[in-house]
Design a protein around this motif. Structure first.
Motif, mmCIF file in Angstrom:
data_model
loop_
_atom_site.group_PDB
_atom_site.id
_atom_site.type_symbol
_atom_site.label_atom_id
_atom_site.label_comp_id
_atom_site.label_asym_id
_atom_site.label_seq_id
_atom_site.Cartn_x
_atom_site.Cartn_y
_atom_site.Cartn_z
ATOM 1 N N HIS A 253 -3.523 -13.624 -0.408
ATOM 2 C CA HIS A 253 -2.301 -13.112 0.218
ATOM 3 C C HIS A 253 -1.064 -13.561 -0.541
ATOM 4 O O HIS A 253 -1.013 -14.672 -1.070
ATOM 5 C CB HIS A 253 -2.171 -13.639 1.653
ATOM 6 C CG HIS A 253 -3.138 -13.062 2.620
ATOM 7 N ND1 HIS A 253 -3.960 -13.835 3.401
ATOM 8 C CD2 HIS A 253 -3.426 -11.772 2.942
ATOM 9 C CE1 HIS A 253 -4.701 -13.063 4.170
ATOM 10 N NE2 HIS A 253 -4.402 -11.807 3.914
ATOM 11 N N TRP A 288 0.683 -10.485 3.120
ATOM 12 C CA TRP A 288 -0.070 -9.260 2.862
ATOM 13 C C TRP A 288 -1.010 -9.493 1.679
ATOM 14 O O TRP A 288 -0.795 -10.390 0.854
ATOM 15 C CB TRP A 288 0.897 -8.119 2.544
ATOM 16 C CG TRP A 288 1.832 -8.418 1.402
ATOM 17 C CD1 TRP A 288 1.563 -8.339 0.062
ATOM 18 C CD2 TRP A 288 3.190 -8.901 1.494
ATOM 19 N NE1 TRP A 288 2.652 -8.714 -0.679
ATOM 20 C CE2 TRP A 288 3.660 -9.071 0.169
ATOM 21 C CE3 TRP A 288 4.041 -9.193 2.563
ATOM 22 C CZ2 TRP A 288 4.952 -9.527 -0.105
ATOM 23 C CZ3 TRP A 288 5.316 -9.638 2.285
ATOM 24 C CH2 TRP A 288 5.773 -9.799 0.974
ATOM 25 N N PHE A 390 4.665 -0.473 5.642
ATOM 26 C CA PHE A 390 4.001 -0.852 6.883
ATOM 27 C C PHE A 390 4.973 -0.661 8.044
ATOM 28 O O PHE A 390 6.146 -1.010 7.939
ATOM 29 C CB PHE A 390 3.571 -2.320 6.858
ATOM 30 C CG PHE A 390 2.655 -2.681 5.718
ATOM 31 C CD1 PHE A 390 1.289 -2.493 5.827
ATOM 32 C CD2 PHE A 390 3.167 -3.205 4.544
ATOM 33 C CE1 PHE A 390 0.445 -2.821 4.782
ATOM 34 C CE2 PHE A 390 2.324 -3.551 3.487
ATOM 35 C CZ PHE A 390 0.958 -3.354 3.609
ATOM 36 N N ASP A 467 -5.777 -1.466 3.456
ATOM 37 C CA ASP A 467 -4.527 -2.213 3.362
ATOM 38 C C ASP A 467 -4.053 -2.611 4.757
ATOM 39 O O ASP A 467 -4.219 -1.872 5.729
ATOM 40 C CB ASP A 467 -3.461 -1.372 2.672
ATOM 41 C CG ASP A 467 -2.328 -2.213 2.105
ATOM 42 O OD1 ASP A 467 -2.474 -3.454 2.060
ATOM 43 O OD2 ASP A 467 -1.301 -1.631 1.712
ATOM 44 N N HIS A 468 -3.459 -3.780 4.851
ATOM 45 C CA HIS A 468 -3.033 -4.319 6.143
ATOM 46 C C HIS A 468 -1.936 -5.341 5.912
ATOM 47 O O HIS A 468 -1.656 -5.726 4.780
ATOM 48 C CB HIS A 468 -4.221 -4.967 6.869
ATOM 49 C CG HIS A 468 -4.897 -6.051 6.081
ATOM 50 N ND1 HIS A 468 -5.747 -5.792 5.013
ATOM 51 C CD2 HIS A 468 -4.846 -7.408 6.181
ATOM 52 C CE1 HIS A 468 -6.183 -6.931 4.503
ATOM 53 N NE2 HIS A 468 -5.642 -7.931 5.178
ATOM 54 N N ASP A 469 -1.318 -5.785 6.995
ATOM 55 C CA ASP A 469 -0.197 -6.711 6.886
ATOM 56 C C ASP A 469 -0.200 -7.621 8.111
ATOM 57 O O ASP A 469 -0.638 -7.220 9.192
ATOM 58 C CB ASP A 469 1.112 -5.922 6.807
ATOM 59 C CG ASP A 469 2.228 -6.697 6.115
ATOM 60 O OD1 ASP A 469 2.060 -7.912 5.897
ATOM 61 O OD2 ASP A 469 3.262 -6.086 5.804
ATOM 62 N N ASP A 470 0.283 -8.840 7.927
ATOM 63 C CA ASP A 470 0.228 -9.861 8.976
ATOM 64 C C ASP A 470 1.609 -10.470 9.189
ATOM 65 O O ASP A 470 2.394 -10.607 8.248
ATOM 66 C CB ASP A 470 -0.748 -10.979 8.581
ATOM 67 C CG ASP A 470 -2.145 -10.467 8.280
ATOM 68 O OD1 ASP A 470 -2.994 -10.561 9.167
ATOM 69 O OD2 ASP A 470 -2.389 -9.977 7.152
#
Length: 494
Positions: A253, A288, A390, A467-470
């Protein structure tokens, strides 16, 4: 309680479908894109169940049901233990995938090898882990859904079932020199492949209009400037999903904002962590998966867990821009985000889970208002840069800062009206826009060279939809209230 995902029709195998997804772009306005998704249905046949198929299609990856998504009611006292067991399931899949990739010769000689030596033992390990989850939950006084035991068995997916378009694809493994051999594409043999890319100039416009604003709309924006991770603050942990577990993400990340986030960080750590944001009151963590160019180069983690040892290879790209903005609701005033609210948007496992929770947005500068992609990486024209965007869930249940599956405490607003589900309150919607200077991939004869891809779990094959995001909301000095007030007053703040 409303659902936290946008409804999508279940697609027939190998057919493209359309689904509405929210995307926040520059200027604080909400645009709504019509994304063309495809079926990611697991191969329901056990290996060897269709010998004709097995003889012609190479196994590409391991497909296991996601137990964590089904755990919606876990007592607080059990969450740490459950998280560790779930991380163990991820580790088991990663190990099985590594064994799958290392035994191609044995698989060619013995049609039963994958079933007997990889998938069967993996199912047994998963069954034992799921039972340990049951024990942890019940010891804490919770109830356990015994049907979760049915999620232990895994299947396999062959190379002609992993193309994002649902069609035939035999990508071939790309070595460091860009040559092709057997496998599923990419510098490490686990993707991406040519079918994962598309010339954006040949994609029909798919971005639709935003919901109509009501009289109660919160029309403002709040921008926070936190840098692009130029100081290379990286790790392969995920403190939201796998607290206390090193390498819980199995991929690397980028971190901006809070500078003390790893698997062992807690709320007290966040308040002491310092920040890369210009506003010292913004201690939030924005993180991310990194993007890499698979050009044959090796980065610092080539021989590390979560890096080269798990198929995440190539040169790490630092964004040239990272824009973080909070926007309002077209249908309501927003309430301030609670401190320590955790949100994950997107799904790192869509290759095996399917697209229900996918929230990936790929485009190119100059095309963002016209084309957004979920299941393709764009090949941008000369002078244009790759953009990842996002738009996080913008509705909150008003009580919880997290949930057992990290999804049900937040929700997406209705894509047509912008209204939150019953029982949910509108909160500032976090939007992020990451811009990369990516050397364009070259596709010749159905094969890709100089590919780029987002980091991911090894068995997910670097598909763009993963794909993703935190995000962890950590503010002080009244910043959360000021953000909400700015949006509700219709101002543009920074």
């Amino acid at each position: 309680m409303g659902r936290n995902t946008r409804k999508r029709r279940t697609p027939p195998a190998a057919k493209a479908i359309a689904a509405a997804a929210a995307l926040a772009l520059g200027g604080g306005g909400l645009l709504w894109a019509n994304f063309h998704a495809s079926a990611h249905e697991p191969d329901q046949r056990a290996w060897g169940g269709d010998r004709t198929k097995a003889a012609t299609a190479q196994v590409a990856t391991v497909s296991c049901p996601d137990v964590g998504q089904r755990l919606t009611n876990v007592p607080d006292a059990a969450r740490q233990g459950v998280a560790r067991e779930l991380a163990g399931l991820d580790r088991q899949i990663a190990e099985a995938y590594a064994r799958l990739a290392a035994t191609r010769d044995a698989q060619a000689k013995d049609p039963g090898f994958v079933r007997n030596a990889i998938v069967g033992p993996l199912g047994e390990k998963r069954a034992a882990t799921i039972d340990r989850i049951r024990v942890v939950v019940q010891r804490a006084g919770g109830s356990f859904d015994n049907t979760l035991a049915q999620l232990a068995p895994c299947t396999t997916r062959s190379t002609d079932r992993t193309d994002a378009a649902g069609g035939q694809q035999n990508g071939g493994q790309q070595d460091n020199g860009g040559r092709q051999g057997g496998g599923t594409g990419g510098q490490a043999g686990n993707g991406p492949v040519a079918a994962d890319f598309v010339d954006i100039t040949k994609v029909a416009p798919n971005v639709q209009g935003r919901p109509r604003r009501t009289a109660d709309a919160s029309t403002g924006t709040f921008t926070t400037r936190c840098g692009v991770n130029a100081n290379k603050n990286h790790n392969t942990d995920n403190v939201i999903v796998a607290p206390g577990v090193t390498n819980g993400a199995h991929h690397l990340h980028d971190y901006v904002g809070n500078q003390k986030v790893d698997a062992f960080a807690g709320d007290r750590t966040f308040l002491q962590g310092g920040t890369s944001c210009e506003n010292p009151g913004d201690l939030s963590s924005y993180y991310w998966p990194v993007v890499r160019v698979q050009d044959g180069t090796r980065d610092f983690d080539q021989n590390a867990d979560g890096g080269g040892k798990e198929g995440n290879v190539g040169r790490i790209l630092t964004p040239v821009q990272a824009e973080i903005k909070y926007v309002g609701s077209p249908a309501a005033k927003v309430v301030a985000m609670p401190r320590f609210l955790r949100i994950i948007t997107g799904d790192a496992k869509t290759t095996t889970n399917g697209p229900a929770n996918a929230n990936a947005h790929w485009s190119c500068t100059g095309f963002e208002n016209r084309v957004q992609l979920t299941e393709r990486y764009p090949v941008c024209p000369q002078g244009s840069k790759v953009v990842r965007s996002f738009a996080f869930q913008s509705c909150w249940d008003g009580r919880n800062t997290d949930s057992a599956n990290h999804r049900t405490h937040v929700a997406f607003a209705d894509p047509a009206s912008g209204v939150c589900p019953n029982g949910f309150k509108a909160i500032p919607q976090l939007t992020m826009r990451l811009v990369y200077a990516v050397p364009p991939p070259v596709i010749r004869n159905g094969r890709v060279q100089n590919a780029y891809a987002v980091d991911g779990f090894p068995e997910q094959l670097h598909k763009p939809a993963t794909d993703h995001d935190d995000f962890i909301s950590v503010t002080r000095n009244g910043l959360a209230g000021r953000i909400a007030d700015c949006l509700n007053r219709g101002r543009n703040c920074a």
